[in-house]
Design a protein around this motif. Sequence first.
Motif, PDB file in Angstrom:
ATOM      1  N   UNK A 146      43.110  41.907  41.668  1.00  0.00           N
ATOM      2  CA  UNK A 146      41.784  42.447  41.383  1.00  0.00           C
ATOM      3  C   UNK A 146      40.672  41.604  42.001  1.00  0.00           C
ATOM      4  N   UNK A 147      41.042  40.613  42.811  1.00  0.00           N
ATOM      5  CA  UNK A 147      40.034  39.674  43.308  1.00  0.00           C
ATOM      6  C   UNK A 147      39.418  40.068  44.653  1.00  0.00           C
ATOM      7  N   UNK A 148      40.205  40.684  45.537  1.00  0.00           N
ATOM      8  CA  UNK A 148      39.669  41.075  46.847  1.00  0.00           C
ATOM      9  C   UNK A 148      40.236  42.430  47.241  1.00  0.00           C
ATOM     10  N   UNK A 149      39.654  43.003  48.264  1.00  0.00           N
ATOM     11  CA  UNK A 149      40.107  44.308  48.749  1.00  0.00           C
ATOM     12  C   UNK A 149      41.555  44.270  49.208  1.00  0.00           C
ATOM     13  N   UNK A 150      41.978  43.167  49.842  1.00  0.00           N
ATOM     14  CA  UNK A 150      43.310  43.104  50.443  1.00  0.00           C
ATOM     15  C   UNK A 150      44.336  42.455  49.526  1.00  0.00           C
ATOM     16  N   UNK A 151      43.966  42.160  48.290  1.00  0.00           N
ATOM     17  CA  UNK A 151      44.863  41.400  47.424  1.00  0.00           C
ATOM     18  C   UNK A 151      46.087  42.183  46.995  1.00  0.00           C
ATOM     19  N   UNK A 152      45.983  43.497  46.896  1.00  0.00           N
ATOM     20  CA  UNK A 152      47.123  44.298  46.476  1.00  0.00           C
ATOM     21  C   UNK A 152      47.047  45.680  47.106  1.00  0.00           C
ATOM     22  N   UNK A 153      48.187  46.320  47.249  1.00  0.00           N
ATOM     23  CA  UNK A 153      48.250  47.609  47.933  1.00  0.00           C
ATOM     24  C   UNK A 153      47.434  48.705  47.250  1.00  0.00           C
ATOM     25  N   UNK A 154      47.442  48.840  45.907  1.00  0.00           N
ATOM     26  CA  UNK A 154      46.627  49.890  45.284  1.00  0.00           C
ATOM     27  C   UNK A 154      45.148  49.834  45.672  1.00  0.00           C
ATOM     28  N   UNK A 155      44.592  48.625  45.838  1.00  0.00           N
ATOM     29  CA  UNK A 155      43.190  48.522  46.261  1.00  0.00           C
ATOM     30  C   UNK A 155      42.986  49.195  47.616  1.00  0.00           C
ATOM     31  N   UNK A 156      43.895  48.935  48.530  1.00  0.00           N
ATOM     32  CA  UNK A 156      43.786  49.512  49.878  1.00  0.00           C
ATOM     33  C   UNK A 156      43.997  51.022  49.847  1.00  0.00           C
ATOM     34  N   UNK A 157      44.893  51.483  48.979  1.00  0.00           N
ATOM     35  CA  UNK A 157      45.141  52.919  48.860  1.00  0.00           C
ATOM     36  C   UNK A 157      43.902  53.629  48.340  1.00  0.00           C
ATOM     37  N   UNK A 158      43.294  53.080  47.291  1.00  0.00           N
ATOM     38  CA  UNK A 158      42.086  53.676  46.714  1.00  0.00           C
ATOM     39  C   UNK A 158      40.950  53.651  47.734  1.00  0.00           C
ATOM     40  N   UNK A 159      40.805  52.524  48.427  1.00  0.00           N
ATOM     41  CA  UNK A 159      39.745  52.418  49.439  1.00  0.00           C
ATOM     42  C   UNK A 159      39.945  53.439  50.556  1.00  0.00           C
TER      43      UNK A 159
END
Length: 608
Positions: free
Chosen positions: A149-162
């Motif tokens: 939850x710290x950066x955009x690239x920290x985990x795959x779900x963040x990138x998927x949502x983005x």
Amino acid sequence: MNTELALVLLLLAAAIVMFVTNRPRMDAVALLMIVLMPFTGVLTINEALAGFSDPSIILIAGLFVIGEGLVRTGVARRLGDWLNATAGQSETRMLVLLMLCVSGLGAFMSSTAVVAIFIPVVLRICQNTGTVPSQLMMPLSVAALVSGMLTLVATTPNLVVNAELVRQGAEGFGFFTFTPFGLAFLVLAVLYMLFARRLLPAQAAPESEQRAPNLRDWVREYGLAGRAFQLRIRPGSPLAGQRLEDLSSSIPGINLLAIEQPARFTTEVIRPTPRTELAVGQVLLLDVVAPGVDIVQVATEYGLEALPLGECGYFTDRSQELGMVEALVAPESPLIGQTVLQARMRSETGLTVLGLRRGRKVLTEGLLEERLRGGDTLLLTGFWSDIRKLRGDFHDLVLLRLPVEEREVLPAASRAPQSVAVLALTVGMMVSGIVPNVHAVLIGCLLMGLLRCVDFNSAYASISWKSLVLIVGMLPFSLALQRTGGVDLAAGAVTAFAGDAAPHVVLGLLFVITAALGLFISNTATAVLMAPVAIAVATELGLSPYPFAMIVAIAASAAFMTPISSPVNTLVVGPGGYGFGDFVKVGVPFTLIVMAASLVLVPWLLPL
């Protein structure tokens, strides 16, 4: 509901059932969905395969490679060693520092990889301090999940949502958009785990009786403490400027194991050869096997300065370069009948004999003059490359045991500064927006290779192809549900269920649905399914899509509740000795805490 939507939902239900039963494996399910989706008539085969050309897939693969560079160069392990030295004997300080280190590193690389790196570090810390592993393994997994939850690239779900935001025509999140939320959750996680560790089992996980030895075990067993010395060559020493082959005499009973010399950013340990030229400032690593040698007199005569050793009294702190191995004298070996000195092991194998065990008895006196017998066990030391050659190239000895440190040898330990610089450059390009994120990551991968932090084999091996195929296989569902009206139907159901409630209630409902789905399928697949629904809900309510997308990303990462919610949790089950109930006791309350904090922070930092 039309026929096409019914077929898509039927496929989705089948995929979820297979995910829950784990039969077949997840990436096989994803490939099966790619094959079956065109038969619904909703998508063509080209559209079903379009995920392979999605920039997010390349971005995720590139981040695996950059993370591998940090692993191979030992950045993570050095962090763990610092952690061990800084925390001392305080379990509270250890827990806090561990969670901060793991989350900090996990902000820039795969959280699963971070946990895999830190498990042996934590076990080593527990062994040194007497801490029960169960008290630190759960905080390790919680910190790794929060790091997502710290950066955009920290985990795959963040990138998927983005990626879904961009696909819907929105601008997308910035690199540090997640950071305020992640920092708040990290503080909550640390405070919560200081309390919740009391709920964890207090007994240690059962150890295997066949546990591999470590170097400290052998130092103790063979009585090596007190035999090792570090002597630095001082200015004016008669040794400076001479090659080893030119030295007029050597002192019997002293073995020169290695030479440590200054190098750019660090020090390097080199193998002594006859043509090695000694220089001022080099440190000679000596093993004194003869009891009558006066090392103080030797240091005075040759202009050397004695340096202190590490805790165990031997060279275990050089385990990245120097190792040990136990080897058995074969029954038909020509070494039988020769003394250790006559065997000339150093010239034949590059390894030095440190000790000899006959049966259960370790021979500590007269080692050099002891005649070898079949079945004797020799303890040898030298560079790891020479130890590995012993396995295939030298048949007079049978390799018995390697220490656990052999698995932890870093292939590119001297490249740590370069890997950190590449990471900083990559993050800088992503934050500044000079080039698109995927372009920045590809540049970072190229630099990791050019600077020899990774090679092609390790780069390809580092990529979690299973995860990439899973994402690619689930992406067609997003397009199919939008095309058949499924997303609008789901969005309408959410808003209808919420009625005239405030947007905060809708956000809470999205969080609950996402977290509940994450109990049964991977958080990546959950993000693929829920991101378009969340954005559609925002559109239907006439509100900004960003808080709704963010709540899905946070909920997808909040996989604290069961050991199968995330690979991060699964990894710590064995080392921590946990059961299913331990995750429920600790994870459910913290998930509720994260949800409550999200419902306050998300609308505040990302206005509706």
